[in-house]
Design an enzyme around this catalytic site. Sequence first.
Site, PDB file in Angstrom:
ATOM      1  N   THR A  71      45.950 -33.515  68.834  1.00  0.00           N
ATOM      2  CA  THR A  71      46.220 -32.481  67.855  1.00  0.00           C
ATOM      3  C   THR A  71      45.541 -32.833  66.540  1.00  0.00           C
ATOM      4  OG1 THR A  71      48.377 -32.148  68.887  1.00  0.00           O
ATOM      5  CG2 THR A  71      48.144 -31.309  66.656  1.00  0.00           C
ATOM      6  N   GLY A  88      52.176 -35.422  70.079  1.00  0.00           N
ATOM      7  CA  GLY A  88      53.131 -35.162  71.147  1.00  0.00           C
ATOM      8  C   GLY A  88      54.574 -35.326  70.703  1.00  0.00           C
TER       9      GLY A  88
END
EC number: 2.3.2.2
Length: 566
Positions: free
Chosen positions: A375, A458
């Site tokens: 991300t 995560g």
Amino acid sequence: MRAAAVLALCCAAALPLSAADRITGAPFATRSEVYAPHAMAATSHPLATQIALEVMRGGGSAMDAAIAANAALGLMEPTGNGIGGDLFAIVWDPKTRRLHGYNGSGRSPRALTLAEFRRRGLEDVPPHGPLPVTVPGTVDAWFALHERFGRRAMADNLAPAIRYAREGHPVHETIAYYWNRSVPVLSKWPGFAEQFTIDGRAPRTGETWKNPNLANTLSMIAEGGRDAFYKGDIARTIDAYFKANDGFLSYEDLAAHQGEWVEPVSTNYRGYDVWELPPNGQGIAALQILNLLEPYDLAGYGFGSPEHVHLFVEAKKLAFADRARWYADPDFHPAPVARLISKEYAAERGELISMDRALREAQPGTPRQLDEGDTIYLTTADADGMMVSLIQSNYRGMGSGMAPPGLGFIFQDRGEQFVLREDHPNGYAPGKRPFHTIIPAFVTKEGEPWLSYGVMGGAMQPQGHVQILLNLIDFGMNLQEAGDAPRIQHDGSTDPAGQALAMSDGGEVDLESGFPYETVRALMGKGHSVRFAHGPYGGYQAIMANPHGGWIGASESRKDGHAGGY
């Protein structure tokens, strides 16, 4: 390999908690905070930070800057994000003096059914290939956010990424490291090796990378708007690609996509209002953990003490048990959010915490309804007071590996988070949004904006959100110190994606180097299993309002980026 050493900065370098900055004497930090009077940007790539600042210098808003930086990161950091993924944002609007949230997550293909997974003999959604692909929500989110908060034309916001895609840019070392790990895994999928390797290998640190296909795609979006992506030639190319490669994502799925504005939700922690977005994301887990920790004198225990680590881990276990039970697409499985983040519910659940023994099992609560890959996170703030907290991702690694010909991007594999069971809150269904790990965060104090921040990684994300706030509020660290301090990650809680058994052994506590051995030994005495792990501790960016005017910025020492302002 130097990149591996960078990734393990806090893991490999044993810095005792007593280590102090040689200039200030304060807790160790890799660099100073960044101060600027007018505007600030913090991203995981130096060039993206520069782009954001250039946009704001040119009259763009913090939202224009965030979109421009995000587009550039899709090119420069494809290991973490791109227009094949989803996006979430929280925005402080100085005109309305309130926060606005956007859920830019996409849905599963309508033609792909649970029966199809069963026909293929699958017990879990595979991590790569066509089956975990869901509609990408990023481009829609850009245009929705821009319509409300942008000042410059979208073509101007996308121009820097287009220019770098055509002319090239040098690849940074952490990105090169992860890119090299992804190539052997994803090169089997059609279009990946052709568009994301150099002669079958990942680009090396410092090597120039160009992506003319992405430049063309972004140019089409700049000229034709969001519909160029969801209803134009790009969508038709995507449709044909998946039909030819055993996939289910269709033109109709893309044309039907629409993100949504959502109301951020909050809890108050020691006088600070902490804001997250409601499910299908996991942001409220951070609020639940904070509520569970608030009764304890963490400042008195001290950072890195056995009590600090133990209480954090136990609160995380309880919150994540609820996460596995309740967090899902609210259109299919509404969660009792108000109850889950209430102080009363935290008081009930907090009775399960013992100061002496670690929980081996953590069952979800039964709240009554009241009448976690990879991300990027970035944040921007402009001279008018607008602040943007934005997170965007392709999910695992570089995504599914599915890269339509000529488009220059990879589709996310977010659908891996579905459970192949009808009776599960996150059970697969056509047209459903999966459980999402990516979460932006924001903090206000007495109704004024105080902090825009996020921590990538995560299931680490809500854990990281909490730890940053504990470091700032309870342990008195500054904005950079709060990110550089060694982190805790608990692993092993029951998974909302159903890919792990219910926790029955207490899980594992990962500690970065820097925690005293006395703490490790005390944790073991309470029944915790403590282990050493490289790299699962997330990536942080933050902007804080300077009480004297202007902004304070900080960036993650474990990544390639930096904070900058003017």
